[in-house]
Design a protein around this motif. Structure first.
Motif, mmCIF file in Angstrom:
data_model
loop_
_atom_site.group_PDB
_atom_site.id
_atom_site.type_symbol
_atom_site.label_atom_id
_atom_site.label_comp_id
_atom_site.label_asym_id
_atom_site.label_seq_id
_atom_site.Cartn_x
_atom_site.Cartn_y
_atom_site.Cartn_z
ATOM 1 N N TYR A 44 55.599 29.634 48.555
ATOM 2 C CA TYR A 44 55.374 30.271 47.259
ATOM 3 C C TYR A 44 53.894 30.569 47.054
ATOM 4 O O TYR A 44 53.523 31.667 46.637
ATOM 5 C CB TYR A 44 55.893 29.361 46.139
ATOM 6 N N ASP A 45 53.043 29.605 47.356
ATOM 7 C CA ASP A 45 51.606 29.816 47.180
ATOM 8 C C ASP A 45 51.047 30.816 48.183
ATOM 9 O O ASP A 45 50.086 31.523 47.895
ATOM 10 C CB ASP A 45 50.861 28.480 47.301
ATOM 11 N N ASN A 46 51.640 30.880 49.388
ATOM 12 C CA ASN A 46 51.210 31.883 50.362
ATOM 13 C C ASN A 46 51.476 33.299 49.863
ATOM 14 O O ASN A 46 50.677 34.206 50.089
ATOM 15 C CB ASN A 46 51.921 31.675 51.702
ATOM 16 N N GLY A 47 52.630 33.492 49.222
ATOM 17 C CA GLY A 47 52.995 34.827 48.766
ATOM 18 C C GLY A 47 52.507 35.172 47.373
ATOM 19 O O GLY A 47 52.567 36.337 46.965
ATOM 20 N N LEU A 48 52.016 34.188 46.646
ATOM 21 C CA LEU A 48 51.713 34.365 45.222
ATOM 22 C C LEU A 48 50.622 35.387 44.954
ATOM 23 O O LEU A 48 50.828 36.372 44.248
ATOM 24 C CB LEU A 48 51.321 33.004 44.617
ATOM 25 N N MET A 49 49.427 35.165 45.499
ATOM 26 C CA MET A 49 48.262 35.957 45.122
ATOM 27 C C MET A 49 48.341 37.404 45.607
ATOM 28 O O MET A 49 47.855 38.320 44.931
ATOM 29 C CB MET A 49 46.991 35.315 45.675
ATOM 30 N N GLY A 50 48.952 37.621 46.762
ATOM 31 C CA GLY A 50 49.001 38.968 47.326
ATOM 32 C C GLY A 50 49.720 39.963 46.441
ATOM 33 O O GLY A 50 49.445 41.166 46.506
ATOM 34 N N GLY A 51 50.637 39.495 45.595
ATOM 35 C CA GLY A 51 51.425 40.393 44.768
ATOM 36 C C GLY A 51 50.731 40.867 43.515
ATOM 37 O O GLY A 51 51.123 41.892 42.942
ATOM 38 N N PHE A 52 49.704 40.142 43.039
ATOM 39 C CA PHE A 52 49.080 40.571 41.784
ATOM 40 C C PHE A 52 47.552 40.687 41.843
ATOM 41 O O PHE A 52 46.936 41.168 40.885
ATOM 42 C CB PHE A 52 49.466 39.634 40.629
ATOM 43 N N ILE A 53 46.942 40.287 42.956
ATOM 44 C CA ILE A 53 45.477 40.249 42.968
ATOM 45 C C ILE A 53 44.854 41.642 42.891
ATOM 46 O O ILE A 53 43.716 41.801 42.426
ATOM 47 C CB ILE A 53 44.967 39.496 44.217
ATOM 48 N N ASN A 54 45.581 42.680 43.308
ATOM 49 C CA ASN A 54 45.072 44.052 43.194
ATOM 50 C C ASN A 54 45.543 44.746 41.927
ATOM 51 O O ASN A 54 45.198 45.913 41.701
ATOM 52 C CB ASN A 54 45.505 44.876 44.426
ATOM 53 N N GLY A 55 46.326 44.042 41.106
ATOM 54 C CA GLY A 55 46.867 44.644 39.895
ATOM 55 C C GLY A 55 45.868 44.699 38.751
ATOM 56 O O GLY A 55 44.922 43.917 38.679
ATOM 57 N N ARG A 56 46.118 45.619 37.824
ATOM 58 C CA ARG A 56 45.209 45.799 36.700
ATOM 59 C C ARG A 56 45.170 44.599 35.758
ATOM 60 O O ARG A 56 44.091 44.220 35.296
ATOM 61 C CB ARG A 56 45.585 47.071 35.926
ATOM 62 N N PRO A 57 46.318 43.941 35.443
ATOM 63 C CA PRO A 57 46.247 42.796 34.526
ATOM 64 C C PRO A 57 45.326 41.679 35.023
ATOM 65 O O PRO A 57 44.558 41.117 34.237
ATOM 66 C CB PRO A 57 47.702 42.321 34.449
ATOM 67 N N PHE A 58 45.393 41.365 36.313
ATOM 68 C CA PHE A 58 44.539 40.312 36.852
ATOM 69 C C PHE A 58 43.078 40.736 36.854
ATOM 70 O O PHE A 58 42.192 39.979 36.431
ATOM 71 C CB PHE A 58 44.995 39.974 38.276
ATOM 72 N N ASN A 59 42.797 41.931 37.341
ATOM 73 C CA ASN A 59 41.413 42.387 37.441
ATOM 74 C C ASN A 59 40.780 42.620 36.075
ATOM 75 O O ASN A 59 39.566 42.437 35.914
ATOM 76 C CB ASN A 59 41.347 43.679 38.276
ATOM 77 N N ARG A 60 41.585 42.996 35.103
ATOM 78 C CA ARG A 60 41.055 43.223 33.753
ATOM 79 C C ARG A 60 40.540 41.925 33.150
ATOM 80 O O ARG A 60 39.476 41.905 32.503
ATOM 81 C CB ARG A 60 42.152 43.836 32.876
ATOM 82 N N VAL A 61 41.255 40.827 33.350
ATOM 83 C CA VAL A 61 40.829 39.539 32.805
ATOM 84 C C VAL A 61 39.496 39.110 33.410
ATOM 85 O O VAL A 61 38.626 38.573 32.721
ATOM 86 C CB VAL A 61 41.903 38.464 33.057
#
Length: 525
Positions: A44-61
């Motif tokens: 779960y932790d291996n796959g976790l960050m790859g799915g949202f780290i390039n997304g706007r919600p994460f980068n906006r924060v």
């Protein structure tokens, strides 16, 4: 001996047999379930960050940090895992397997809370490091506990099972991230980050239910407790002849290993009768080969690979990443039927060969895509197919064997320390791959796959000449597989005491088999 033990955790009453309400197969299944949750959490932790780290919600924060900084945010988790694995080696042999796992779960809960509540990148860094510490502890301890309580005939099967749940964890993370990618708020990454706490609470509960390792108990002179655990695992009475015999064999192994030393770090570098140094380096090699073959370049950055290397749109790349990890989960059921039949070594060799071949073909296909040749369209389809084939080869080969083999071949008195070192090697290799992959894809392009091709080609002869087969052997028999003539003679003297003529003949045959195996191995080296 008891006065020297340090108990860091008091989460439950100190009953080494675990829950008094379950015995036999159900108690073994509870241990398997604990292992499954532990490895599902890794996935779960291996796959976790790859799915949202390039997304706007994460980068906006976090105010749109530089891509190189984001790759470090992902990779710093591996550094924590390495430190956690090494750290538990200093206290794991004192507090036992169960309490080590519980300690790792508590540390991870703290890390998950810090990550899910972060508004500054520094807090996210700290949360990732702390979570890494916890998973390093769990990751290095769970395989030992599972190996030490599992029957020898099906030990590989149980490890293959929790490798499947590792892949299930990856699948869960990818699809959860993909589903929340349509949500344009921080919940898109905060919820999946906090969701790992569900796994951790289940792990804490199961540490109350499962037994302490009978081999750890025996090594710490708690023989009555060890016999109770063996009886509970087999649903027999403590005076049952099979239980008594199994405990006797464990005691004999402890005595034989104790003749080689007390289990200090320096013993890994000494020449002893059980080849402890060689066995440590073999365990390290398995873990390093598993990572440098290129698997986490695909798992962590599957979406990036589908976008940048193959040219899919962001949404299609996310969808294909989910399908890829789902396929890996399905393929992970294949070694359930192979690992205890054809053995560990053939699976490792076959997996590495196919991984290397796929990376070589991928080099050619990505070249066609990046240079926009006439084959670009068909090359993109082929490159996507190669990712599916690579993950199939990995889960059948290196993944299914990479966790069972180190815990099998390490000697009991050094098993916690050796497992910690080999797991730390896994994490640091993982860090190198995860940190290296994004800039490599950006700057080297198709040449990135040449590097992984070369790695896999180099691994094959090492496995062929260096690794020994452990299929069907008890952990005590594995010691004999590496034993020299003096250690074999010591074993013969111990088992000859009080045996019937038939039992003595059986033991003579067994010793003769291991003498031949050891002689054959020394002839190679």
């Amino acid at each position: 001996m008891d006065g020297e033990r340090i108990f860091l955790l008091r989460l439950y009453s100190d009953h080494p047999s675990g829950s008094k309400r379950i015995r036999g197969s159900w108690l073994l299944y509870a241990t398997v379930l604990l292992s499954c949750f532990g490895f599902s959490l890794v996935g779960y932790d291996n796959g976790l960050m790859g799915g949202f780290i390039n997304g706007r919600p994460f980068n906006r924060v976090f105010n749109y940090p530089h891509p190189s900084l984001l790759s470090t945010v992902v990779a710093i988790y591996e550094v924590g895992g390495c430190v956690g694995a090494v750290g538990i080696s200093f206290i794991g042999d004192r507090i036992g397997r169960r309490q080590s796992i519980a300690l790792g779960a508590i540390v991870m809960i703290i890390g998950a809370i810090l990550q899910a509540s972060a508004y500054q990148l520094a807090q996210m860094f700290m949360g990732r490091i702390i979570s890494g510490l916890g998973i390093g502890i769990i990751n290095s301890t769970v395989p030992i506990l599972q190996a030490e309580v599992s029957p020898k005939a099906t030990r590989g099967l149980y490890v293959a099972m929790y490798c499947s749940t590792l892949n299930l964890g990856i699948v869960t993370a990818y699809w959860l991230d993909f589903g929340l990618s349509y949500v344009d708020s921080a919940i898109a990454w905060r919820f999946p980050t906090a969701f790992q706490i569900v796994y951790l609470l289940a792990i804490l509960w199961l540490t109350v239910m499962v037994p302490e390792s009978p081999r750890w108990l025996t090594a710490h002179d708690m023989h009555d407790d060890a016999v109770s655990v063996l009886a509970a695992l087999t649903n027999r009475e403590v005076d049952d002849p099979d239980v008594v015999q199994q405990h006797k064999e464990i005691v004999e192994t402890v005595i034989m290993e104790s003749a080689g030393g007390s289990g200090s770090w320096s013993e890994f570098y000494k020449s002893d009768g059980l080849q402890s140094c060689r066995r440590l380096w073999t365990a390290i090699a398995v873990q390093v080969f598993q990572q440098l073959g290129g698997i986490n370049a695909i798992i962590y950055y599957a979406t990036t690979l589908f976008q940048q290397s193959i040219g899919f749109s962001p949404k299609m790349a996310g969808l294909m990443s989910g399908f890829l990890q789902t396929w890996m989960f399905i393929a992970s059921f294949i070694p359930w039927f192979l690992i205890d039949r054809i053995g560990r070594k053939p699976l490792i060799l076959g997996g590495i060969f196919v991984e290397g071949a796929v990376m070589a073909v991928q080099t050619v296909l990505i070249y066609q895509i990046q240079h926009r040749t006439r084959m670009e369209g068909s090359a993109a389809i082929g490159a996507a197919a190669m990712l599916f084939l690579f993950e199939s080869a990995f889960t059948v080969g290196m993944q299914s064997t990479g966790w069972v083999y180190p815990s099998e071949i390490l000697p009991l008195r050094l098993r916690a320390k050796g497992s910690a070192i080999s797991t730390a090697a896994n994490w640091i290799s993982n860090f190198i791959v995860v940190e290296f992959t994004p800039p490599a894809i950006e700057n080297l392009g198709y040449r990135t796959y040449i590097i992984f091709t070369i790695f896999n080609a180099c691994f094959l002869p090492i496995v062929w000449f260096w690794f020994k087969e452990t299929k069907g052997l008890s952990l005590e028999d594995v010691d004999l597989l590496f034993a020299d003539e003096q250690a074999l003679e010591m074993y013969r003297v111990m088992v000859d005491r009080g045996l019937s003529d038939q039992e003595e003949q059986n033991k003579d045959d067994e010793v003769e088999y291991f003498e031949q195996a050891s002689t054959s191995s020394r002839a190679v080296f």
